[in-house]
Design a protein around this motif. Sequence first.
Motif, short mmCIF file in Angstrom:
data_model
loop_
_atom_site.label_atom_id
_atom_site.label_comp_id
_atom_site.label_asym_id
_atom_site.label_seq_id
_atom_site.Cartn_x
_atom_site.Cartn_y
_atom_site.Cartn_z
N ILE A 56 -21.41 29.82 -8.77
CA ILE A 56 -20.74 30.61 -9.80
C ILE A 56 -21.55 31.88 -9.96
O ILE A 56 -22.77 31.82 -10.18
CB ILE A 56 -20.66 29.84 -11.14
CG1 ILE A 56 -19.89 28.54 -10.95
CG2 ILE A 56 -20.05 30.71 -12.22
CD1 ILE A 56 -20.02 27.58 -12.12
N ILE A 57 -20.88 33.01 -9.85
CA ILE A 57 -21.55 34.30 -9.98
C ILE A 57 -20.97 34.99 -11.22
O ILE A 57 -19.78 35.26 -11.28
CB ILE A 57 -21.31 35.22 -8.75
CG1 ILE A 57 -21.51 34.46 -7.44
CG2 ILE A 57 -22.16 36.48 -8.87
CD1 ILE A 57 -22.88 33.93 -7.20
N ASP A 58 -21.81 35.25 -12.21
CA ASP A 58 -21.40 35.97 -13.41
C ASP A 58 -21.88 37.41 -13.28
O ASP A 58 -23.08 37.66 -13.16
CB ASP A 58 -22.01 35.34 -14.67
CG ASP A 58 -21.34 34.02 -15.04
OD1 ASP A 58 -20.17 33.83 -14.65
OD2 ASP A 58 -21.97 33.20 -15.71
N CYS A 59 -20.92 38.34 -13.30
CA CYS A 59 -21.21 39.77 -13.25
C CYS A 59 -20.97 40.32 -14.65
O CYS A 59 -19.83 40.40 -15.11
CB CYS A 59 -20.31 40.47 -12.23
SG CYS A 59 -20.49 39.85 -10.57
N LYS A 86 -22.87 45.82 -22.37
CA LYS A 86 -24.30 45.96 -22.70
C LYS A 86 -25.24 45.20 -21.77
O LYS A 86 -26.44 45.41 -21.80
CB LYS A 86 -24.55 45.54 -24.15
CG LYS A 86 -23.87 46.46 -25.14
CD LYS A 86 -24.12 46.03 -26.55
CE LYS A 86 -23.44 47.01 -27.50
NZ LYS A 86 -23.77 46.77 -28.88
N ASN A 87 -24.71 44.30 -20.95
CA ASN A 87 -25.54 43.56 -20.02
C ASN A 87 -25.33 43.97 -18.56
O ASN A 87 -25.85 43.34 -17.65
CB ASN A 87 -25.33 42.06 -20.19
CG ASN A 87 -25.99 41.56 -21.45
OD1 ASN A 87 -27.20 41.65 -21.59
ND2 ASN A 87 -25.20 41.09 -22.39
N PHE A 88 -24.57 45.03 -18.34
CA PHE A 88 -24.38 45.57 -16.99
C PHE A 88 -25.68 46.21 -16.53
O PHE A 88 -26.37 46.81 -17.35
CB PHE A 88 -23.25 46.62 -17.02
CG PHE A 88 -23.00 47.26 -15.68
CD1 PHE A 88 -22.20 46.64 -14.76
CD2 PHE A 88 -23.59 48.47 -15.36
CE1 PHE A 88 -21.97 47.22 -13.53
CE2 PHE A 88 -23.37 49.06 -14.13
CZ PHE A 88 -22.57 48.43 -13.22
N PRO A 89 -26.10 46.11 -15.33
CA PRO A 89 -25.48 45.53 -14.13
C PRO A 89 -25.99 44.13 -13.78
O PRO A 89 -25.97 43.72 -12.63
CB PRO A 89 -25.90 46.53 -13.05
CG PRO A 89 -27.29 46.91 -13.45
CD PRO A 89 -27.27 46.92 -14.97
N LEU A 90 -26.42 43.38 -14.78
CA LEU A 90 -26.98 42.05 -14.55
C LEU A 90 -25.95 41.13 -13.89
O LEU A 90 -24.78 41.09 -14.29
CB LEU A 90 -27.42 41.46 -15.90
CG LEU A 90 -28.15 40.13 -15.87
CD1 LEU A 90 -29.46 40.25 -15.10
CD2 LEU A 90 -28.41 39.65 -17.28
N LYS A 91 -26.42 40.40 -12.89
CA LYS A 91 -25.59 39.39 -12.21
C LYS A 91 -26.42 38.12 -12.12
O LYS A 91 -27.58 38.16 -11.74
CB LYS A 91 -25.19 39.86 -10.82
CG LYS A 91 -24.29 41.07 -10.83
CD LYS A 91 -24.03 41.57 -9.42
CE LYS A 91 -23.14 42.77 -9.43
NZ LYS A 91 -23.76 43.97 -9.96
N ILE A 92 -25.81 37.01 -12.48
CA ILE A 92 -26.51 35.73 -12.45
C ILE A 92 -25.68 34.75 -11.62
O ILE A 92 -24.48 34.59 -11.85
CB ILE A 92 -26.73 35.18 -13.87
CG1 ILE A 92 -27.68 36.09 -14.64
CG2 ILE A 92 -27.26 33.75 -13.81
CD1 ILE A 92 -27.95 35.67 -16.08
N PRO A 112 -29.53 42.56 -25.40
CA PRO A 112 -28.78 42.87 -24.18
C PRO A 112 -29.65 43.54 -23.12
O PRO A 112 -30.62 44.24 -23.43
CB PRO A 112 -27.69 43.82 -24.65
CG PRO A 112 -27.59 43.62 -26.13
CD PRO A 112 -28.96 43.20 -26.58
N PHE A 113 -29.27 43.35 -21.89
CA PHE A 113 -30.01 43.87 -20.74
C PHE A 113 -30.22 45.38 -20.83
O PHE A 113 -31.27 45.88 -20.44
CB PHE A 113 -29.27 43.49 -19.45
CG PHE A 113 -30.04 43.75 -18.20
CD1 PHE A 113 -31.17 43.02 -17.90
CD2 PHE A 113 -29.62 44.71 -17.31
CE1 PHE A 113 -31.89 43.25 -16.74
CE2 PHE A 113 -30.33 44.95 -16.13
CZ PHE A 113 -31.46 44.22 -15.85
N GLU A 114 -29.26 46.11 -21.37
CA GLU A 114 -29.41 47.57 -21.46
C GLU A 114 -30.56 47.98 -22.39
O GLU A 114 -31.06 49.09 -22.30
CB GLU A 114 -28.11 48.25 -21.91
CG GLU A 114 -27.76 48.05 -23.36
CD GLU A 114 -26.52 48.81 -23.81
OE1 GLU A 114 -26.29 48.85 -25.03
OE2 GLU A 114 -25.80 49.36 -22.98
N THR A 115 -31.01 47.08 -23.25
CA THR A 115 -32.10 47.41 -24.18
C THR A 115 -33.47 46.99 -23.63
O THR A 115 -34.48 47.28 -24.25
CB THR A 115 -31.88 46.73 -25.55
OG1 THR A 115 -31.93 45.32 -25.40
CG2 THR A 115 -30.56 47.16 -26.17
#
Length: 93
Positions: free
Chosen positions: A28-31, A35-41, A78-81
């Motif tokens: 499972i790939i979550d893109c 606010k959490n772009f460009p994180l992919k898990i 969030p990843f952007e912070t």
Amino acid sequence: EGEIIISNIKNKIKKKRHYLIINKQEWIIDCFVDKNFPLKIAEIELKNDKEFVQIPSFISREISGLKSFSNYELSKYPFETWKKDEKNNLFTH
């Protein structure tokens, strides 16, 4: 209870979910977006703890058990912070 918790989350988690079959195993790939772009898990559900997993080349780091990547933590922080060094550390471990 879940609806109450979700309604109190200030920053909703938004992501696009994709499914891949690699070596007969479902990933499972979550893109994340917003606010959490460009994180992919990426994650895989194993049938048991002895099942062999060949890590695909697109995986840069194992994050299992790291609290900062949970949906709850990503909604609060969030990843952007994240600071530049925090983001850079993703690729140095």
